[in-house]
Write a protein that holds these residues in place. Structure first.
Motif, PDB file in Angstrom:
ATOM      1  N   ALA A 177      -6.764   1.646   3.110  1.00 26.44           N
ATOM      2  CA  ALA A 177      -5.566   1.935   3.904  1.00 26.44           C
ATOM      3  C   ALA A 177      -5.272   3.429   3.869  1.00 26.44           C
ATOM      4  N   GLN A 178      -5.427   4.052   2.700  1.00 30.23           N
ATOM      5  CA  GLN A 178      -5.140   5.484   2.615  1.00 30.23           C
ATOM      6  C   GLN A 178      -6.229   6.291   3.319  1.00 30.23           C
ATOM      7  N   GLU A 205      -7.615  -5.792  -4.201  1.00 33.25           N
ATOM      8  CA  GLU A 205      -6.365  -5.184  -3.782  1.00 33.25           C
ATOM      9  C   GLU A 205      -6.479  -3.662  -3.823  1.00 33.25           C
ATOM     10  N   GLN A 231       0.803  -1.215   0.000  1.00 37.83           N
ATOM     11  CA  GLN A 231       0.000   0.000   0.000  1.00 37.83           C
ATOM     12  C   GLN A 231       0.842   1.275   0.000  1.00 37.83           C
ATOM     13  N   ARG A 270      -8.443  -2.449  -0.906  1.00 40.52           N
ATOM     14  CA  ARG A 270      -7.683  -2.448   0.338  1.00 40.52           C
ATOM     15  C   ARG A 270      -6.730  -1.251   0.388  1.00 40.52           C
ATOM     16  N   LEU A 271      -6.101  -0.990  -0.755  1.00 41.69           N
ATOM     17  CA  LEU A 271      -5.194   0.156  -0.841  1.00 41.69           C
ATOM     18  C   LEU A 271      -5.951   1.443  -0.527  1.00 41.69           C
TER      19      LEU A 271
END
Lengths: 290, 285, 263
Positions: free
Chosen positions: C181-182, C174, B97, C177-178
């Protein structure tokens, strides 16, 4: 297919080099693995473990040296044949799932072997049963757990009936239960005797189970011996960023407390040794008493 | 204060015909300043729980209280940014990430979003980097050039840089080598002991949290089936089995040795030394 | 980046439509399209809607899923409707309020055009809801097979399509999720100026793309290791057996075409 005269070694490497640009990732690696052996490959990240196993079936091509798989010299013309000898299981359960169902994924490799439909069905049934994934046959990978996906991947590889199974940190993304299952599965495959197993791993419990342990460091073989010996070398473990297996830690702690059963690396062996130790003590105690 | 979940339920509805249960009457009260291990097999709902902590997922039912915020399922207003600052979340494989051009920029991302001044943010970044053991010279590099271990550290530091009071991590040690695992656990433990932060570690590896966590929460099918100390957990090993979790080697060996000797198993031996002590003691008797 | 789009997803089920040969379903699609474009008036649209309702009923998947499939495109439907109402001045005048005039012809054209679109979406939903993506790809491949004779590598296309279908959900996951997360690191796009917004979105695409590449490499390794070579001969596991139900299904779709052509 072809001739059946078997070579003595499942895998034979002679002075193999692999490099990218001017840096050598592998340097002068020579190695002979007899049929049926279970070999684990250890080493810290970047030591060349993944590179080494990818050279075996030509996913990467060596820059110098000779590789013989089951007596077949690896070169441009034999890659197809060699890949039929080697089945490979990768770390990420997701990225090696080609089909949209478990069944289709197993079929993928069989289609590449140009098997007819009946034979494919037969093998899918056989290996789905063996790996206990019959109930998952029609499932999409997104609906499977990591452990189930990895089982499917192994079924897909075994269905192609290779003699050599290579596992590239196959347990590293699994939960503990699934990891334990995978280890049991490897043990069963080894006991069956028809597979040569080569496994890259960070798991010391898994190393302890293998017949042989090869430690890579900076692209060279730093140690090659039985796990029972190599796992005792603390410096070596520390260098690979590993911890001694719990069984061994226990042996050492017990020894410090006057209970000496030697230095063993497998839990099962420790339990047996302690049982023997305990029984002997008990017998002598009752013997002198009576 | 602290964290409290009262009968929280959540369903994933957008993933096909049948809704998938995330949390189901999830009930939990946690105090601040402790290290808590949240254990559960894959699919047990532990990641769903984690995402409720800073409002990334809003509960269908129930009330969640975190610090001095109250997230009610009935009223779904905007999540205040300050909650996200005070509750830091580290997702699984956080290194995937990272996205900025340099590690430093990535670490600055959080603090700047939360309104820190440039100097404050830079200071926070340096502190976070040194805390996780990331060399300062790596800060100028592209995150994509780091080794996987360094990337993991950077990703954890990226969340720590916002200086959260509660830090929750989803499988933080997955696919790390054993030495790096222990190193990370020790540093996280330091956050509770040294700085009084609350650390939640979601994991399926009891083995690596056993020696550090103050409390253990076991989740199965979206419900809490155990909440207590290590000592209490040993006496209820069936809980682990029921939840589809592996007991740590020390616990398994203790059980087998006790059976061999025909005695009651030991309390959870933290390590090989404790188990050896117990075994030697048994032989003395 | 939210996965709210339901069109294109497979819904497990056991209706006779689920069990049809994917070739029959893929072939029914163009037939239906012909019918949809032939209808030209309330009666035809109503008949097709009824027909579709029956087909939907037969899939055993609740109607609301089909409405949800249409939802993201609702705006487009309304736009089509409004466009015709405002700019089409045929037939008698129905309403006249200042500059705003509605003609019967315009209204009909609007409703018919919007319904055409809706019908098409619903049938596409029937296809994807009841057919596993891979089957759909193979059905398409079989229909395209004649193209092999003029040098189109249909097998390869089908494989590529299958792999894309297989990995798109994973890559979306994915990306999600990224994004989360941000968000939890305080990302709030709405508060950013346009330039920064654009920069962030592009920057966030980097890990998504590298992730997709990483997967592609992993997949290529796995395929190669299992003996796959581009252009090498392969046998096929999925062999579809054409049953009477399939012929009937096609015949069923000839019905509206014939009716629409005759009306």
């Amino acid at each position: 297919m072809g001739t059946t005269d078997k070579s003595e070694h499942a895998v034979l490497l002679k002075h193999v080099y692999y490099g990218q640009g001017c840096t050598n990732v592998l340097k002068d690696v020579s190695l002979a693995i007899p049929h049926g052996q279970w070999v684990c490959i250890a080493g810290r990240n970047g030591a060349g473990k993944s590179t080494l196993i990818r050279l075996l079936n030509g996913l990467l091509l060596m820059t110098r040296g000779r590789i013989l798989i089951d007596g077949v010299e690896q070169n441009g013309c034999t890659l197809g044949e060699i890949r039929r000898h080697i089945g490979m299981v990768f770390a990420n359960p997701d990225d090696q799932f080609v089909g949209l169902t478990v069944e289709d994924d197993i079929a993928f490799g069989l289609e590449n072997l140009c098997l007819n439909r009946e034979e494919m069905e037969q093998r899918i049934r056989l290996y789905a049963e063996r790996l206990d994934i019959v109930h998952l046959r029609h499932r999409h990978p997104a609906t499977l757990s990591g452990g189930q996906k990895q089982r499917a991947a192994i079924a897909a590889v075994l269905a192609m009936e290779p003699a050599i199974i290579v596992l590239d940190e196959a347990a590293s993304m699994l939960d503990e239960m699934a990891k334990r299952d995978l280890l049991d599965l490897m043990r069963a495959m080894h006991d069956e005797g028809r597979y040569t197993i080569i496994s890259v791993t960070h798991d010391v419990e898994e190393m302890a189970e293998a017949d042989r342990m090869i430690v890579l460091d900076d692209g060279m073989i730093a140690a090659d011996g039985s796990p029972g010996e190599l796992l005792l070398q603390e410096e070596l473990l520390e260098h690979c960023r590993l911890k001694a297996p719990f069984a061994l830690q226990l042996c050492r702690e017990l020894k410090a407390r006057g209970i000496d059963i030697g230095e063993l690396v497998r839990e099962k062996e420790v339990l047996e040794a302690l049982w023997a130790y305990h029984s002997k003590r008990y017998l002598t105690a009752t013997g002198t008493g009576g | 204060m602290g964290i409290s979940f009262e009968e929280v339920s959540y369903c994933y509805r957008d993933r096909g015909m049948t809704p998938i249960l995330g949390l189901d009457g999830f009930h939990l009260k946690l105090e601040e300043g402790r290290m808590i291990a949240v254990l559960g097999a894959p699919g047990s709902g532990k990641s769903t729980f984690l995402q409720h902590l800073n409002g990334l997922i809003r509960a269908d039912e129930g009330v969640i209280r975190i610090l001095d915020y109250r997230l009610d399922s009935a009223e779904k207003g905007k999540i205040p940014a300050s909650l996200r600052q005070r509750v830091g979340l580290v997702f699984q494989y956080p290194e995937l990430q990272l996205f900025e051009e340099t590690v430093e920029k990535d670490l600055l991302f959080g603090p700047l979003n939360f309104g820190r001044s440039k100097d404050e943010a830079a200071e926070a970044v340096r502190r976070a980097a040194s805390f996780v053991g990331l060399d300062e010279e790596l800060l100028a590099q592209s995150p994509f050039k780091l080794s996987s271990g360094q990337m993991r550290k950077a990703a954890v530091a990226a969340v720590l840089a916002a200086d959260p009071e509660i830090l929750a991590l989803d499988e933080p040690t997955a696919s790390l080598d054993p030495a790096s695992r222990e190193d990370l656990m020790q540093r996280l433990h330091g956050l509770t002991r040294g700085q009084g932060k609350t650390v939640l570690i979601v994991t399926h590896r009891l083995e690596e949290v056993a020696a550090y966590a103050d409390e253990f929460v076991v989740i199965k099918d979206g419900r809490v089936i155990f909440h207590g100390t290590a000592r209490e957990l040993v006496h209820r090993q069936e809980v682990l089995e029921h939840a589809g979790l592996m007991a740590p080697s020390s616990m398994r060996m203790a059980g087998k040795l006790a059976a061999q000797l025909g005695v009651q198993p030991a309390e959870m031996p933290a390590d090989a030394a404790a188990l050896a002590d117990w075994y030697a003691g048994q032989l003395e008797l | 980046m939210k996965r709210k789009i339901i069109l294109g997803r497979y819904m497990e089920g056991d209706s006779w439509i689920h069990r049809l040969d994917p070739r029959a379903k893929t072939a029914a699609m163009p037939l239906f399209m012909v019918a949809v474009f032939l209808v030209d008036g309330y009666a035809g649209v109503l008949a097709l809607l009824l027909f579709t309702a029956v087909v939907i009923r037969a899939t055993g998947i609740p109607y609301r899923y089909y409405f949800r499939a249409m939802k993201p495109l609702m705006f487009l439907l309304l736009f089509i409707l409004a466009f015709h109402i405002l700019y089409d001045a045929g037939g008698g005048k129905l309403l006249d309020v200042g500059a705003f005039k509605v003609y019967a012809g315009g209204l009909e054209k609007g409703i018919v055009s919007a319904s055409r679109m809706a019908l098409f979406i619903m049938l596409a939903a029937v296809m994807t809801f009841t057919t596993q993506p891979e089957q759909l790809a193979q059905g398409l491949g079989s229909l395209l097979r004649p193209l092999t004779y003029i040098g189109v590598p249909t097998d390869r296309l089908v494989l590529m399509l299958g792999i894309a279908l297989r990995f798109i959900p994973t890559i979306f996951e994915e990306a999600e999720r990224l994004w989360k997360a941000q968000q939890s690191r305080g990302l709030d796009l709405s508060s950013q100026p346009l330039k920064e917004k654009a920069r962030l979105i592009i920057a966030l695409l980097v890990p998504v793309t590298t992730g997709a590449f990483r997967r592609a490499i992993g997949l290529a390794d796995s395929m190669e290791a299992r003996g796959f070579r581009l252009g090498a001969p392969r046998s096929r596991y999925r062999v579809h057996v054409w049953k009477r139900a399939d012929t009937l299904f096609i015949a069923l779709f000839l019905l509206p075409v014939a009716a629409a052509a005759l009306l």
